[in-house]
Design a protein around this motif. Sequence first.
Motif, PDB file in Angstrom:
ATOM      1  N   MET A  38       0.650  -0.992   0.295  1.00 56.42           N
ATOM      2  CA  MET A  38       0.207  -0.018  -0.178  1.00 56.42           C
ATOM      3  C   MET A  38       1.051   1.366   0.236  1.00 56.42           C
ATOM      4  O   MET A  38       2.024   1.294   0.713  1.00 56.42           O
ATOM      5  CB  MET A  38      -1.076  -0.055   1.228  1.00 56.42           C
ATOM      6  CG  MET A  38      -1.783  -1.582   1.007  1.00 56.42           C
ATOM      7  SD  MET A  38      -3.285  -1.011   2.196  1.00 56.42           S
ATOM      8  CE  MET A  38      -2.522   0.111   3.967  1.00 56.42           C
ATOM      9  N   VAL A  39       0.725   2.249  -0.487  1.00 62.38           N
ATOM     10  CA  VAL A  39       1.811   3.072  -1.064  1.00 62.38           C
ATOM     11  C   VAL A  39       0.568   4.663  -0.498  1.00 62.38           C
ATOM     12  O   VAL A  39      -0.451   4.902  -1.406  1.00 62.38           O
ATOM     13  CB  VAL A  39       1.875   2.895  -2.992  1.00 62.38           C
ATOM     14  CG1 VAL A  39       2.603   4.648  -2.633  1.00 62.38           C
ATOM     15  CG2 VAL A  39       2.931   2.250  -2.475  1.00 62.38           C
ATOM     16  N   GLY A  40       1.056   5.717  -0.389  1.00 59.75           N
ATOM     17  CA  GLY A  40       0.216   6.699  -0.150  1.00 59.75           C
ATOM     18  C   GLY A  40       0.903   7.760   0.487  1.00 59.75           C
ATOM     19  O   GLY A  40       2.135   7.243   1.601  1.00 59.75           O
ATOM     20  N   VAL A  41       1.568   8.866   0.020  1.00 59.02           N
ATOM     21  CA  VAL A  41       2.232  10.326   0.832  1.00 59.02           C
ATOM     22  C   VAL A  41       1.628  10.309   2.417  1.00 59.02           C
ATOM     23  O   VAL A  41       2.072  10.724   3.018  1.00 59.02           O
ATOM     24  CB  VAL A  41       2.178  11.755   0.150  1.00 59.02           C
ATOM     25  CG1 VAL A  41       3.847  10.942  -1.002  1.00 59.02           C
ATOM     26  CG2 VAL A  41       1.487  12.224  -0.877  1.00 59.02           C
ATOM     27  N   GLY A  42       0.441  10.371   2.478  1.00 58.09           N
ATOM     28  CA  GLY A  42      -0.266  10.594   3.312  1.00 58.09           C
ATOM     29  C   GLY A  42      -0.081  10.078   5.096  1.00 58.09           C
ATOM     30  O   GLY A  42      -0.687  10.019   5.582  1.00 58.09           O
ATOM     31  N   MET A  43       0.548   8.421   4.702  1.00 57.37           N
ATOM     32  CA  MET A  43       0.544   8.135   5.416  1.00 57.37           C
ATOM     33  C   MET A  43       2.052   9.172   6.343  1.00 57.37           C
ATOM     34  O   MET A  43       2.080   8.089   7.892  1.00 57.37           O
ATOM     35  CB  MET A  43       1.726   6.824   5.057  1.00 57.37           C
ATOM     36  CG  MET A  43       1.010   5.739   4.425  1.00 57.37           C
ATOM     37  SD  MET A  43       2.097   4.053   3.833  1.00 57.37           S
ATOM     38  CE  MET A  43       0.656   3.835   3.347  1.00 57.37           C
ATOM     39  N   ARG A  44       2.449   9.682   6.073  1.00 52.36           N
ATOM     40  CA  ARG A  44       3.403  10.442   6.523  1.00 52.36           C
ATOM     41  C   ARG A  44       3.086  11.148   7.945  1.00 52.36           C
ATOM     42  O   ARG A  44       3.567  11.482   8.935  1.00 52.36           O
ATOM     43  CB  ARG A  44       4.083  11.806   6.144  1.00 52.36           C
ATOM     44  CG  ARG A  44       4.938  11.445   5.364  1.00 52.36           C
ATOM     45  CD  ARG A  44       6.312  12.206   4.898  1.00 52.36           C
ATOM     46  NE  ARG A  44       7.128  12.079   3.375  1.00 52.36           N
ATOM     47  CZ  ARG A  44       6.321  12.889   2.422  1.00 52.36           C
ATOM     48  NH1 ARG A  44       5.664  13.546   1.975  1.00 52.36           N
ATOM     49  NH2 ARG A  44       7.199  12.049   0.368  1.00 52.36           N
ATOM     50  N   THR A  45       1.634  11.944   7.310  1.00 51.75           N
ATOM     51  CA  THR A  45       0.780  12.758   9.143  1.00 51.75           C
ATOM     52  C   THR A  45      -0.221  11.540   8.938  1.00 51.75           C
ATOM     53  O   THR A  45      -0.825  12.263   9.878  1.00 51.75           O
ATOM     54  CB  THR A  45       0.396  13.622   7.911  1.00 51.75           C
ATOM     55  OG1 THR A  45      -0.344  12.994   6.882  1.00 51.75           O
ATOM     56  CG2 THR A  45       1.768  14.924   7.181  1.00 51.75           C
ATOM     57  N   HIS A  46      -0.593  10.311   8.906  1.00 57.24           N
ATOM     58  CA  HIS A  46      -1.719   9.619   9.891  1.00 57.24           C
ATOM     59  C   HIS A  46      -0.985   8.843  10.037  1.00 57.24           C
ATOM     60  O   HIS A  46      -0.288   7.767   9.649  1.00 57.24           O
ATOM     61  CB  HIS A  46      -2.657   9.349   8.381  1.00 57.24           C
ATOM     62  CG  HIS A  46      -3.030  10.521   7.948  1.00 57.24           C
ATOM     63  ND1 HIS A  46      -3.161  11.869   7.128  1.00 57.24           N
ATOM     64  CD2 HIS A  46      -4.466  10.761   8.415  1.00 57.24           C
ATOM     65  CE1 HIS A  46      -3.955  12.464   6.686  1.00 57.24           C
ATOM     66  NE2 HIS A  46      -4.630  11.608   7.999  1.00 57.24           N
TER      67      HIS A  46
END
Length: 405
Positions: free
Chosen positions: A345-353
């Motif tokens: 699973m990939v997503g830049v949102g992981m950084r802040t969530h």
Amino acid sequence: MSIIVQKYGGTSIGTIEKISLVADKIISAKNDGDDVVVVVSAMSGETNRLLDLAKLVDSDVSGRELDVLVSTGEQVTIALLSMTLIKKGFKAISLTGSQAGILTDSVFNKARIDSINNSTIKKYLNDDNIVIVAGFQGMTKDGDITTLGRGGSDTSAVAISVALDAKECQIFTDVDGVYTTDPRLSPGAKKIDNITTEEMLELSSQGSKVLQPRAVEFAGKYDVGIRVLSTFDEGNGTLVNKENDDQMEKAIISGIAFNKDEAQLTIRGVPDQPGIASLILGPIAKHNIDVDMIVQNVGEDGLANFTFTVPRNDFKIAMKSLEKSSIQLKAKKVVGNNKIVKISMVGVGMRTHPGIASKMFAVLADNNINISMISTSEIKISIVTDEINLKNAVNVLHNAFELDK
Ligand code: ASP
Ligand code: MG
């Protein structure tokens, strides 16, 4: 005048009829007022055909002569496309990689582009030509033909875009963009309108086949926008570019990729001592096998289990090598599984969530899907599971993270 680079893949130019259709698309871009440079692949199936021919001579063939052979596929399509454009009344010229000034290192079969001398392309553009460049190929400083690795025309297109400071690099293919996951597996998969280069690089490296990872890496490094579009349908496709404010409000997860091209090996009961990892992986590296994920669990009695993944093609050699090491290391057992899949699973949102990983594991657990390995980076979580779980795992994750919304 601004320059547009368009790249057409093999399925887009697989027949003379399709080449004519592509020519019409190119003409319409030219009529919109841009200078147009086109990069093409070989006709679909052609590169495989050439590789198969070479294998009839020598099943292990590689190196310089192989590049002389496989680069011919693109020489056919540049000429056919250029002729088609001329026939339709436009000025066009075909250039091989070397004629286009594409200089590479001398690593045959997977060369890297060192530089592009854009003067020839520029000269023809200034003379109002549509310039057609052979993808996938270049030349060493000694004049030898090289190729850039499978799917390398994407990289050619991005590199040429950089060299010409193009306003956009349009990659035309047989799908209308990048999807949240493979639509053949998940009917709920949705086209992504906008994705960051970083996310695209992870998706490509983790198994999404739309763009060659090296092309995405190149685009990220030099900040070129790539747009993935369908040759056969209208639409805006997917824009791949650097992270911007729009992305802040985007979904936390952009997509789910998977890779079935992996196999897993475990050596059980090795001494838990310094140097053991290198004793296990050293011989594997000597066989030129890329190791991807690695996990070591420390058990009782000072013994540990060591698990890693390798490309499925290398499974047999890796098993043999590991069995040899196991005798030296007095290990308890070696086991292998070549029916695994890595799901990411990939997503830049992981950084802040925070909490994405634990949610992922909970969803898989609720669906009785056993995870055998885990690895994470700032914007990616990958798990390994048995291949039979693939469809189910991708679908439950796709739903749980609302990628269909
Ligand atoms: N023709 C080459 C291949 O099949 C390069 C490309 O299509 O991008 O890999
Ligand atoms: Mg391709």
